[in-house]
Design an enzyme around this catalytic site. Structure first.
Site, PDB file in Angstrom:
ATOM      1  N   HIS A   1       0.606  -1.191   0.207  1.00  0.00           N
ATOM      2  CA  HIS A   1       0.033   0.001   0.046  1.00  0.00           C
ATOM      3  C   HIS A   1       0.949   1.274  -0.040  1.00  0.00           C
ATOM      4  O   HIS A   1       2.227   1.278   0.455  1.00  0.00           O
ATOM      5  CB  HIS A   1      -1.057  -0.246   1.154  1.00  0.00           C
ATOM      6  CG  HIS A   1      -1.949  -0.943   0.921  1.00  0.00           C
ATOM      7  ND1 HIS A   1      -2.999  -1.279   2.197  1.00  0.00           N
ATOM      8  CD2 HIS A   1      -2.269  -1.862  -0.084  1.00  0.00           C
ATOM      9  CE1 HIS A   1      -3.928  -2.016   1.555  1.00  0.00           C
ATOM     10  NE2 HIS A   1      -3.366  -2.679   0.273  1.00  0.00           N
TER      11      HIS A   1
ATOM     12  N   GLU B   1       1.039   3.861   2.046  1.00  0.00           N
ATOM     13  CA  GLU B   1       2.004   4.168   2.986  1.00  0.00           C
ATOM     14  C   GLU B   1       3.037   3.588   3.318  1.00  0.00           C
ATOM     15  O   GLU B   1       4.066   3.980   3.825  1.00  0.00           O
ATOM     16  CB  GLU B   1       0.797   3.930   4.238  1.00  0.00           C
ATOM     17  CG  GLU B   1      -0.363   4.715   4.314  1.00  0.00           C
ATOM     18  CD  GLU B   1      -1.362   3.987   3.519  1.00  0.00           C
ATOM     19  OE1 GLU B   1      -1.235   3.389   2.629  1.00  0.00           O
ATOM     20  OE2 GLU B   1      -2.763   4.294   3.991  1.00  0.00           O
TER      21      GLU B   1
ATOM     22  N   CYS C   1      -5.938   1.515   5.770  1.00  0.00           N
ATOM     23  CA  CYS C   1      -6.816   0.322   6.181  1.00  0.00           C
ATOM     24  C   CYS C   1      -6.533  -0.044   7.551  1.00  0.00           C
ATOM     25  O   CYS C   1      -5.403   0.126   7.814  1.00  0.00           O
ATOM     26  CB  CYS C   1      -6.429  -0.632   4.972  1.00  0.00           C
ATOM     27  SG  CYS C   1      -4.785  -1.269   4.886  1.00  0.00           S
TER      28      CYS C   1
ATOM     29  N   THR D   1     -16.969  -3.871 -36.256  1.00  0.00           N
ATOM     30  CA  THR D   1     -15.705  -3.296 -36.027  1.00  0.00           C
ATOM     31  C   THR D   1     -14.843  -4.284 -36.142  1.00  0.00           C
ATOM     32  O   THR D   1     -13.613  -3.951 -36.868  1.00  0.00           O
ATOM     33  CB  THR D   1     -15.540  -2.894 -34.623  1.00  0.00           C
ATOM     34  OG1 THR D   1     -16.727  -1.997 -34.292  1.00  0.00           O
ATOM     35  CG2 THR D   1     -14.581  -1.973 -34.305  1.00  0.00           C
TER      36      THR D   1
ATOM     37  N   ASP E   1     -12.059  -3.327 -39.422  1.00  0.00           N
ATOM     38  CA  ASP E   1     -10.878  -2.689 -38.821  1.00  0.00           C
ATOM     39  C   ASP E   1      -9.989  -3.802 -38.585  1.00  0.00           C
ATOM     40  O   ASP E   1      -8.695  -3.420 -38.511  1.00  0.00           O
ATOM     41  CB  ASP E   1     -11.057  -2.110 -37.572  1.00  0.00           C
ATOM     42  CG  ASP E   1     -11.963  -0.620 -37.605  1.00  0.00           C
ATOM     43  OD1 ASP E   1     -12.292  -0.358 -38.636  1.00  0.00           O
ATOM     44  OD2 ASP E   1     -12.165  -0.122 -36.765  1.00  0.00           O
TER      45      ASP E   1
ATOM     46  N   LEU F   1      -6.492  -4.567 -30.706  1.00  0.00           N
ATOM     47  CA  LEU F   1      -7.240  -4.105 -29.359  1.00  0.00           C
ATOM     48  C   LEU F   1      -6.360  -4.294 -28.371  1.00  0.00           C
ATOM     49  O   LEU F   1      -6.643  -5.013 -27.056  1.00  0.00           O
ATOM     50  CB  LEU F   1      -8.535  -5.027 -29.118  1.00  0.00           C
ATOM     51  CG  LEU F   1      -9.697  -4.819 -30.236  1.00  0.00           C
ATOM     52  CD1 LEU F   1     -10.704  -5.884 -29.954  1.00  0.00           C
ATOM     53  CD2 LEU F   1      -9.986  -3.209 -30.428  1.00  0.00           C
TER      54      LEU F   1
ATOM     55  N   ARG G   1      -0.575  -0.144 -26.819  1.00  0.00           N
ATOM     56  CA  ARG G   1       0.859  -0.316 -27.559  1.00  0.00           C
ATOM     57  C   ARG G   1       1.334   1.036 -27.311  1.00  0.00           C
ATOM     58  O   ARG G   1       2.512   1.494 -27.129  1.00  0.00           O
ATOM     59  CB  ARG G   1       0.640  -0.353 -28.801  1.00  0.00           C
ATOM     60  CG  ARG G   1       0.159  -2.041 -29.419  1.00  0.00           C
ATOM     61  CD  ARG G   1       0.273  -1.890 -30.689  1.00  0.00           C
ATOM     62  NE  ARG G   1      -0.556  -1.238 -31.504  1.00  0.00           N
ATOM     63  CZ  ARG G   1      -1.892  -1.238 -31.501  1.00  0.00           C
ATOM     64  NH1 ARG G   1      -2.741  -2.141 -30.709  1.00  0.00           N
ATOM     65  NH2 ARG G   1      -2.643  -0.254 -32.171  1.00  0.00           N
TER      66      ARG G   1
ATOM     67  N   THR H   1     -23.335  -0.896 -31.613  1.00  0.00           N
ATOM     68  CA  THR H   1     -22.646  -1.487 -30.184  1.00  0.00           C
ATOM     69  C   THR H   1     -22.834  -0.333 -28.876  1.00  0.00           C
ATOM     70  O   THR H   1     -23.593  -0.499 -27.938  1.00  0.00           O
ATOM     71  CB  THR H   1     -21.485  -2.143 -30.239  1.00  0.00           C
ATOM     72  OG1 THR H   1     -21.741  -3.018 -31.040  1.00  0.00           O
ATOM     73  CG2 THR H   1     -21.055  -2.890 -28.880  1.00  0.00           C
ATOM     74  N   LEU H   2     -22.289   0.683 -29.406  1.00  0.00           N
ATOM     75  CA  LEU H   2     -22.366   1.792 -28.411  1.00  0.00           C
ATOM     76  C   LEU H   2     -23.797   2.357 -28.151  1.00  0.00           C
ATOM     77  O   LEU H   2     -24.431   2.792 -26.990  1.00  0.00           O
ATOM     78  CB  LEU H   2     -21.311   3.163 -29.028  1.00  0.00           C
ATOM     79  CG  LEU H   2     -19.858   2.903 -28.758  1.00  0.00           C
ATOM     80  CD1 LEU H   2     -19.184   3.737 -29.975  1.00  0.00           C
ATOM     81  CD2 LEU H   2     -19.262   3.235 -27.300  1.00  0.00           C
TER      82      LEU H   2
HETATM   83  C1  AOF Z   1      -4.662   1.983   2.079  1.00  0.00           C
HETATM   84  N1  AOF Z   1      -3.627   2.273   1.213  1.00  0.00           N
HETATM   85  O1  AOF Z   1      -2.560   2.022  -1.006  1.00  0.00           O
HETATM   86  C2  AOF Z   1      -4.706   1.200  -0.635  1.00  0.00           C
HETATM   87  C3  AOF Z   1      -5.791   0.640   0.400  1.00  0.00           C
HETATM   88  O2  AOF Z   1      -5.925  -6.682  -0.762  1.00  0.00           O
HETATM   89  P1  AOF Z   1      -5.290  -5.685  -0.017  1.00  0.00           P
HETATM   90  O3  AOF Z   1      -4.439  -5.837   1.164  1.00  0.00           O
HETATM   91  O4  AOF Z   1      -4.352  -4.922  -1.128  1.00  0.00           O
HETATM   92  O5  AOF Z   1      -6.286  -4.259   0.525  1.00  0.00           O
HETATM   93  C4  AOF Z   1      -7.146  -3.821  -0.365  1.00  0.00           C
HETATM   94  C5  AOF Z   1      -8.021  -2.987   0.285  1.00  0.00           C
HETATM   95  O6  AOF Z   1      -7.036  -2.013   0.837  1.00  0.00           O
HETATM   96  C6  AOF Z   1      -8.819  -2.322  -0.557  1.00  0.00           C
HETATM   97  O7  AOF Z   1     -10.035  -2.992  -1.150  1.00  0.00           O
HETATM   98  C7  AOF Z   1      -9.033  -0.751  -0.165  1.00  0.00           C
HETATM   99  O8  AOF Z   1      -9.943  -0.774   0.917  1.00  0.00           O
HETATM  100  C8  AOF Z   1      -7.659  -0.821   0.795  1.00  0.00           C
HETATM  101  N2  AOF Z   1      -6.684  -0.134  -0.006  1.00  0.00           N
HETATM  102  N3  AOF Z   1      -5.715   1.246   1.431  1.00  0.00           N
HETATM  103  O9  AOF Z   1      -4.501   1.954   3.099  1.00  0.00           O
HETATM  104  C9  AOF Z   1      -3.504   1.683  -0.180  1.00  0.00           C
HETATM  105  N4  AOF Z   1      -4.594   0.467  -1.721  1.00  0.00           N
HETATM  106 ZN    ZN Z   2      -3.465  -0.076   3.682  1.00  0.00          ZN
END
Ligand code: AOF
Ligand code: ZN
Length: 361
Positions: free
Chosen positions: A54, A56, A83, A211, A215, A219, A222, A305-306
């Protein structure tokens, strides 16, 4: 400068860092973190990829242990609530506490029900000053896909519709797409880069059979950084010859949506996965795709499609790239519903105009 303005500036930096993860983090959020001491950023980090460390953790890893004492006077700026639960990584709240951070400033509460305010509660209970809501609108807009996907009532993938049109509203110089001149570039090279970034930021890219026929597109991604999306082709009667197409296995998987009657077996030879779901309505087969792990889709064409997605209301964002040239005749761009739910914003991309409508969040 008062402290509110300073908070805005550092949060803007955290959001900028978060965005660097745009192509790799979904369905996780984009998160950036800046550690500020005496008005200087002493560390920065962001959530680089799904399943990875994450924001932090990445930021604090840059601070040597001997500054631990000083961190009592430091502020962590994070665009999402830290979290407080064990996921693929340990809780960031524990890390912030163990590193002695004195103040935490966040843009928004984490909508993930496992967090949802509990991260803030624990920090406050430990005596840490917590400020919430700095640049919240910007942060919510950035993570609008993540926010939608956390909502238990939002059961389909996040859908972005995209097309390019001439200044006078045509998406192809030929009225009949079958007679199209193949891939006809309406917009500029810079737009191509932006579109490839949109591809990378989605789990899948969806086009109709016409499409593909006209074309023969690859998809793939690049002209931007990121993974190739899964290709979804709407081919109701399985009429395309998949062995003759430009869509190689190395550049992503190909899944075909067809009607039950069109289901002629597996197409295993061509490495194509067949999903005979088209007898269901759009909302229903989209839901089935979500259950298969397709959390976000970029719909790139063609016009019918859109239009199908516009008509049934199964969309969240709309991206229209408008060139400065007229075509005078041809196939009309899709018709927007009388009332879209929000406002379009306009910005320039090279010579083109980008009109963007985004889901309220
Ligand atoms: C944070 N900092 O950079 C992110 C958070 O499966 P995990 O452990 O990667 O946790 C995913 C969950 O953590 C995600 O659903 C969201 O609630 C939180 N993400 N939290 O403090 C982060 N990416
Ligand atoms: Zn976290």
């Amino acid at each position: 400068m008062d402290s509110l303005e300073k908070d805005d500036i550092w949060m803007a930096r955290a959001i900028e860092l978060a965005e660097l993860g745009s192509a790799y983090t979904l369905p996780n959020p984009m998160v950036g973190c800046v550690i500020v001491l005496d008005e200087v950023a002493i560390a920065e980090g962001f959530h680089e990829q799904f399943g990875g460390a994450h924001a932090e953790v990445n930021a604090l890893a840059q601070i040597p242990d001997h500054t631990q004492e000083q961190l009592k006077s430091a502020t962590a700026y994070i665009n999402l609530e830290p979290c407080n639960c064990f996921g693929k990584t340990p809780p960031c709240v524990d890390l912030l506490l163990s590193r002695n951070i004195g103040r935490v400033v966040c843009a928004m509460k984490d909508p993930n029900p496992n967090v949802f305010g509990k991260g803030f509660e624990r920090l406050r209970a430990a005596g840490i000053e917590v400020v919430v809501g700095v640049l919240e609108k910007k942060a919510r807009t950035l993570n609008r896909k993540f926010i939608a996907l956390q909502d238990p009532l939002f059961t389909r993938p996040y859908v972005t519709l995209k097309w390019a049109q001439s200044s006078d509203g045509y998406i192809d110089p030929e009225m009949n797409a079958q007679k199209g001149r193949g891939s006809f570039p309406i917009t500029s090279k810079q737009t191509q880069k932006t579109v490839h970034q949109l591809r990378a930021n989605n789990k899948a890219i969806l086009v109709g059979k016409n499409t593909v026929e006209v074309d023969n597109p690859s998809l793939s991604v690049r002209h931007a950084e990121g993974n190739n999306p899964t290709r979804l082709i709407i081919d109701p009667l399985l009429e395309l010859d998949y062995s003759a197409l430009n869509m190689t296995r190395e550049q992503g998987e190909t899944w075909v949506l067809c009607e039950e009657e069109g289901h002629r077996g597996t197409l295993e030879k061509e490495n194509v996965k067949v999903l005979p779901w088209l007898n269901l309505n759009t909302e229903e087969w989209l839901e089935k795709l979500r259950n298969e792990g397709i959390h976000s889709i970029l719909v790139e064409g063609g016009a019918s499609t859109l239009q199908r997605f516009l008509d049934c209301g199964c969309y969240d964002d709309i991206e229209i790239f408008i060139s400065d040239k007229n075509l005078n005749t041809g196939l009309h761009a899709p018709k927007l519903p009388q009332r879209t739910r929000g406002k379009f914003t306009e910005m320039r991309v090279g010579e083109d105009l980008r009109k963007q409508y985004i889901r309220e969040c």
